[in-house]
Motif scaffolding. Structure first.
Motif, PDB file in Angstrom:
ATOM      1  N   TRP A  67      97.099 -27.191 -23.357  1.00  0.00           N
ATOM      2  CA  TRP A  67      97.926 -27.341 -24.547  1.00  0.00           C
ATOM      3  C   TRP A  67      99.036 -26.315 -24.546  1.00  0.00           C
ATOM      4  CZ3 TRP A  67      99.677 -24.550 -28.597  1.00  0.00           C
ATOM      5  CH2 TRP A  67     100.167 -25.259 -29.683  1.00  0.00           C
ATOM      6  N   PRO A  68     100.265 -26.670 -24.860  1.00  0.00           N
ATOM      7  CA  PRO A  68     100.751 -27.992 -25.266  1.00  0.00           C
ATOM      8  C   PRO A  68     101.266 -28.843 -24.107  1.00  0.00           C
ATOM      9  CG  PRO A  68     102.482 -26.406 -25.646  1.00  0.00           C
ATOM     10  CD  PRO A  68     101.287 -25.637 -25.084  1.00  0.00           C
ATOM     11  N   GLN A  74      95.260 -32.255 -24.863  1.00  0.00           N
ATOM     12  CA  GLN A  74      94.084 -31.799 -25.598  1.00  0.00           C
ATOM     13  C   GLN A  74      93.124 -32.932 -25.922  1.00  0.00           C
ATOM     14  OE1 GLN A  74      94.909 -30.186 -29.481  1.00  0.00           O
ATOM     15  NE2 GLN A  74      96.538 -31.646 -29.836  1.00  0.00           N
TER      16      GLN A  74
END
Length: 125
Positions: A67-68, A74
């Protein structure tokens, strides 16, 4: 309504250790006998005080989300309501979490990774 949610299953490299991490965050009982699940090296559960059950499934070669970065998204995450973000942050960091996104000081939520790399958020009530 067709069904009731029984649990959320989280893939990880060490099920018992991750169940224990979340027990320290949420309270509850790790690996309480329950006829719905077999417990063992590759499976652990957490029955929380509010009735939610989290299950942790051992996966060989587990690759945590990045993440991200969408390269390894995720896929899902948990949000936990807290009265004091700073105090809760200190506690989850002491348990082995890491900060992913602290955000600006006035923002009401922060993003962390659990010890197995799964994102979760602390959100001010």
């Amino acid at each position: 309504m067709i069904a009731e949610l029984q649990c959320l299953v989280i893939d990880c490299p060490a099920p018992r250790a991750l169940a224990e991490f979340y027990r320290q965050v949420l309270g509850g009982e790790v690996d309480r006998p329950d006829p719905r699940w077999s417990l063992g090296e590759a499976w652990s559960t957490l029955h929380t005080p509010g009735g939610l059950v989290l299950c942790f499934q051992g996966v060989a070669g587990h690759r945590p989300p990045t993440w991200p970065d969408p390269e390894r998204p995720q896929q899902s995450h948990l949000d936990f309501g807290v009265p004091d973000l700073d105090a809760a942050q200190a506690q989850v960091l002491a348990l082995g979490a890491t900060v992913l996104d602290e955000g600006p000081a006035r923002r009401s939520w922060r993003v962390y990774a659990d010890p197995a790399g799964h994102p979760f958020c602390l959100v001010r009530h």
